[in-house]
Scaffold this active site. Sequence first.
Site, PDB file in Angstrom:
ATOM      1  N   THR A  22       0.894  -1.294  -0.002  1.00 21.73           N
ATOM      2  CA  THR A  22      -0.039  -0.008  -0.057  1.00 21.73           C
ATOM      3  C   THR A  22       0.886   1.035  -0.087  1.00 21.73           C
ATOM      4  OG1 THR A  22      -1.584  -1.195   1.168  1.00 21.73           O
ATOM      5  CG2 THR A  22      -1.589   1.253   1.083  1.00 21.73           C
ATOM      6  N   SER A  68       0.449 -10.532  -0.143  1.00 21.24           N
ATOM      7  CA  SER A  68      -0.165 -11.800  -0.042  1.00 21.24           C
ATOM      8  C   SER A  68       0.463 -12.881  -1.072  1.00 21.24           C
ATOM      9  CB  SER A  68      -1.476 -11.756  -0.414  1.00 21.24           C
ATOM     10  OG  SER A  68      -2.240 -10.741   0.466  1.00 21.24           O
ATOM     11  N   CYS A 288      -1.402 -18.171  22.238  1.00 20.36           N
ATOM     12  CA  CYS A 288      -1.302 -16.993  23.163  1.00 20.36           C
ATOM     13  C   CYS A 288      -0.687 -15.789  22.439  1.00 20.36           C
ATOM     14  CB  CYS A 288      -1.334 -16.834  24.632  1.00 20.36           C
ATOM     15  SG  CYS A 288      -2.398 -17.835  25.277  1.00 20.36           S
TER      16      CYS A 288
END
Length: 353
Positions: A22, A68, A288
């Site tokens: 971006t 990606s 976690c």
Amino acid sequence: MISITYSGKRQPSILIIYTGGTIGMYEDPESGALSNFDFAKLASYVPELYHLKFNISCYPFDPPIDSSDMLPRHWADIACIIQDNYESFDGFVVLHGTDTMAYTASALSFMLQGLGKPVVFTGSQLPIGTLRTDGKENLLTSLEIAAATDPDGRPTVPEVCVFFENQLLRGNRTTKISAEGFNAFRSFNYPLLGDAGIHLRFYREYIHHPSPGEKLRVQTDMDTHLAVLSIFPGIRREVVKAIFHIEGVRAVVLVTYGSGNAPQKQWLIEELEEARRRDIVVVNVTQCSQGTVEMGRYATGLQLLQAGVVNGYDSTVESAVTKLMYLLAQELNSDELRARLSESISGEATVTA
């Protein structure tokens, strides 16, 4: 290669490697469509670059890669660009899409052993040409970090790191946490290397420095014969078996509960023990965000340790995956691989006794 040269006394020379993402986009004012802008016009989009008084060169990927679609061969391209230009520049800034930035930064931290210069990854959530973009600040500050030196003239941050929204993080400790917020990355298990407010502050006690006389060593081979298996309530034996029987798989990242726990199912232990007999290495990391794997703490974790699962400590999934790719490419036997996985190679894990 495109350059912005400052004609003054000796100033830092920084290489920007634009891979895509971006930050390198601009919005067409008429159609609103996003396109990759021409880095030859970089200074027109970011005129503040001239205030830095740095010698800046840009090496754009052609074509740019959406993060990606980033692959290990693209990591190798970045590593080779740094290796080929290592003596010519004081630091490197890698512009990268945010979705896989933590993977690429982790991978480069292993591929660039003996690194003695900054490699700063950054990007943005909004294109650099839009009104509220975070790209300008991220780029300008990353350049300052890449050029920063200690009073003795040594690079302040000679490691692979990520700078995003005023925070400087160790690259292989970083995870993307937000698809929308500007503060998109966190390092949950390792302190900040620095932050940018009115002043640019570095926390030198947390920054890695190479050993005296250590030279850059680059490994571009990465072996992708691995899988990621995340434990969930109700997971079926055939799912686990299918993962361990993927053709060619040599290692599995096992993503477990809490401090490294998994269901107390005899079939699970049987599958893990069979995997070990077939020389498949399994490394345990926690689901976690914060904390570490302690397989001896509870019976649900001890069973994994007894089945030969390797402790991944407080590694991120991104770091565990890329570390395995790096080590698998070295053609180690399974015992050697387990031993290397139990070490911290590039500051990616807090290894405890």
